[in-house]
Design a protein around this motif. Sequence first.
Motif, mmCIF file in Angstrom:
data_model
loop_
_atom_site.group_PDB
_atom_site.id
_atom_site.type_symbol
_atom_site.label_atom_id
_atom_site.label_comp_id
_atom_site.label_asym_id
_atom_site.label_seq_id
_atom_site.Cartn_x
_atom_site.Cartn_y
_atom_site.Cartn_z
ATOM 1 N N ASP B 218 0.853 -1.183 0.000
ATOM 2 C CA ASP B 218 0.000 0.000 0.000
ATOM 3 C C ASP B 218 0.892 1.236 0.000
ATOM 4 O O ASP B 218 1.708 1.421 0.899
ATOM 5 C CB ASP B 218 -0.883 -0.046 1.253
ATOM 6 N N ARG B 220 1.148 5.342 -0.109
ATOM 7 C CA ARG B 220 0.457 6.636 -0.014
ATOM 8 C C ARG B 220 1.294 7.659 -0.770
ATOM 9 O O ARG B 220 2.245 8.225 -0.232
ATOM 10 C CB ARG B 220 0.305 7.047 1.453
ATOM 11 N N TRP B 223 2.038 11.072 0.719
ATOM 12 C CA TRP B 223 3.014 11.228 1.793
ATOM 13 C C TRP B 223 4.441 10.992 1.295
ATOM 14 O O TRP B 223 5.401 11.397 1.927
ATOM 15 C CB TRP B 223 2.719 10.249 2.943
ATOM 16 N N ARG B 259 9.293 -6.550 4.249
ATOM 17 C CA ARG B 259 8.919 -5.294 4.908
ATOM 18 C C ARG B 259 10.074 -4.312 5.077
ATOM 19 O O ARG B 259 9.952 -3.343 5.811
ATOM 20 C CB ARG B 259 8.287 -5.554 6.285
ATOM 21 N N CYS B 261 11.166 -2.153 3.006
ATOM 22 C CA CYS B 261 10.758 -0.843 2.484
ATOM 23 C C CYS B 261 9.883 -0.130 3.496
ATOM 24 O O CYS B 261 10.044 1.059 3.752
ATOM 25 C CB CYS B 261 10.034 -1.018 1.154
ATOM 26 N N GLU B 262 8.960 -0.882 4.098
ATOM 27 C CA GLU B 262 8.057 -0.264 5.072
ATOM 28 C C GLU B 262 8.837 0.216 6.292
ATOM 29 O O GLU B 262 8.658 1.342 6.764
ATOM 30 C CB GLU B 262 6.990 -1.276 5.495
ATOM 31 N N LEU B 263 9.731 -0.646 6.791
ATOM 32 C CA LEU B 263 10.465 -0.304 8.006
ATOM 33 C C LEU B 263 11.377 0.891 7.799
ATOM 34 O O LEU B 263 11.612 1.671 8.717
ATOM 35 C CB LEU B 263 11.298 -1.510 8.478
ATOM 36 N N CYS B 265 10.990 3.312 5.444
ATOM 37 C CA CYS B 265 10.373 4.489 4.831
ATOM 38 C C CYS B 265 10.195 5.560 5.899
ATOM 39 O O CYS B 265 9.474 5.359 6.861
ATOM 40 C CB CYS B 265 9.015 4.142 4.229
ATOM 41 N N ASP B 267 8.627 8.243 5.695
ATOM 42 C CA ASP B 267 7.426 9.041 5.495
ATOM 43 C C ASP B 267 6.125 8.266 5.696
ATOM 44 O O ASP B 267 5.069 8.769 5.344
ATOM 45 C CB ASP B 267 7.473 9.654 4.089
ATOM 46 N N PHE B 268 6.222 7.065 6.254
ATOM 47 C CA PHE B 268 5.031 6.244 6.512
ATOM 48 C C PHE B 268 4.235 6.018 5.225
ATOM 49 O O PHE B 268 3.016 5.849 5.263
ATOM 50 C CB PHE B 268 4.124 6.906 7.566
ATOM 51 N N ALA B 269 4.916 6.055 4.092
ATOM 52 C CA ALA B 269 4.207 6.001 2.825
ATOM 53 C C ALA B 269 3.957 4.576 2.337
ATOM 54 O O ALA B 269 3.139 4.378 1.446
ATOM 55 C CB ALA B 269 4.982 6.783 1.761
ATOM 56 N N ILE B 270 4.642 3.593 2.901
ATOM 57 C CA ILE B 270 4.464 2.215 2.421
ATOM 58 C C ILE B 270 3.992 1.337 3.571
ATOM 59 O O ILE B 270 4.477 1.465 4.701
ATOM 60 C CB ILE B 270 5.783 1.614 1.888
ATOM 61 N N SER B 271 3.068 0.469 3.278
ATOM 62 C CA SER B 271 2.752 -0.574 4.245
ATOM 63 C C SER B 271 2.623 -1.885 3.488
ATOM 64 O O SER B 271 2.060 -1.936 2.394
ATOM 65 C CB SER B 271 1.492 -0.196 5.014
#
Lengths: 274, 290
Positions: B218, B220, B223, B259, B261-263, B265, B267-271
């Motif tokens: 996901d 965003r 962001w 994860r 990329c999520e960890l 990131c 900017d909280f842009a990926i989950s």
Amino acid sequence: MTDVRKYLREWAMPHVLCPGCAHGIVLKSFLEAVDQLQLDQDKVAMVAGIGCSSRLAGYADLCTMHGTHGRAPAFATGLKLARPDLDVVVVSGDGDGLAIGGNHLIHAARRNIDITVLLLNNSIYGMTGGQVAPTTPQGAIASTSPGGNSEASFDPCRLLTGAGASFVARVLAATPIEMTKTIVEAMSHPGFAFIEIVGDCPEYFGRYNKAGGGAEMLNFIARQGESVAVPLTSKRFVNHVPAPEPRPGLRTGVLNREIRPVYSGVRGAVSDEA
Amino acid sequence: MTTETKGLILAGVGGQGVILASMIVADALVRAGHDVKQSEVHGMAQRGGSVFSHIRWGAGVDSPLVGQGTAEVLAAFEWAEAIRSVGYVREGGAVVADLRTIVPPGACQDRRSWRRGYPDVDPELFLGRRVKSRLIDAAATASELGNVRAANSVILGAVAAFLDIERRHWEEAIEAMVPPGTAEVNLAAFRAGSEASDARIPGRAPEPRGYAGPHLIDIRHDWCKGCDICSRVCPEFCLEVDPRGRLEIVDHQACTGCRLCELLCPDFAISVTAPTEQTPKPSEAVTNHG
């Protein structure tokens, strides 16, 4: 795995931090720790001073407090004494915590008040324009030292160990899982817990020193880390003062951990709780 | 010397206590008055490699190595090791095997399914060889007794049923060999093992992690600041920042859900979330905000 976005003040996002700045990674790691500890959002207080790192408190949907420059540990001390039921976390930068508020930080450590301090070290003053900070490495270029910094820099972990912090750790922003684990440990520790989080400032430090963007700087930091594991068995405390570093390398991990009386503000008394 | 000797093989994976178990067997055999020789291989054990130990005993033993098709008993601490070593057992001999499966890294060529290269837990694999078998779940038995690390003693208990050694020799050997403070739980584990019956076969396992389709990524975009950290850390090259600074998913199927990329990131842009049972098609799995 929970999406930590639920702990954000979505209306305030996206945050003001520059592209590639690791402060956002630290906020995410911290929120992940709050989630792992299953803390009530109304029972966690994030106290910040001034600086890029201190902006983080504005984005977390917890109890937050934005104080004056360098004085976050003083605000946090007052808050913890008035509301011992809160988990109080100070988020501070290297300039905020070690220069402007150096005194407040070391005296909070000396008292061993039960707060957690996250010191985001990006080796430079980011918000004000890239001036040299007490953590800028010798020789590094900053806007106030265009020919290279001639001064030696602080080792925040050794400083805080000397000041009496009962939990001292260093983690790298490039290793978020370890960072979350360490924040969980620090918040569970009874007494003053200090974590230096080594991060990047691509906009100033990276640009002046030709260190690349966020990805390059995080990669560089990750390669510098040298993990130390201090053996710790429960009920037996280990007071390990890191020896002078023989070669440039960032010793990461929990560098000092001891159990000693926690300051509760009661006259002439300390809490027996440990 | 021409006296008859007997052999035993213990096989498992590094960390399971194979060597300690083989020392206990050897000690029990010595206490029973045999001449005993033991030899082991434990190279690279910490990386999930196999550990095995040969024991031979009799009135006089010259070499510790047990030949193919001559062992009385095979004590296997792990399923694949049981299959690997079953050829040592003589006809009419016995196999005691733990149903535990420890999939070595080398067998995980497909990191999403974890399936390839590991044999099914299927006792049929023993048919065609005329051996007795006892398939147990030693780890579960030991856990019930309070210490999963006593699983090796459970297996020894099951092995004891096939060997002619007096009970007291076993118990003396266990007491002498196990780490201080663990004699009680190991003796209890030994007794539980000697009484253990065949465990239920868990079907055509192992599937430690099923593969339900690619993870949901996901992004965003409102962001994201295009800092490029995620695309640089992705080990599978799933992400790319286009020249305009917009983050795109270029290979959604390749995502293993690590994860990173999520960890990383800021900017909280990926989950990244694991797929549920009703996995949408990859094209639908990508949610784009803004």
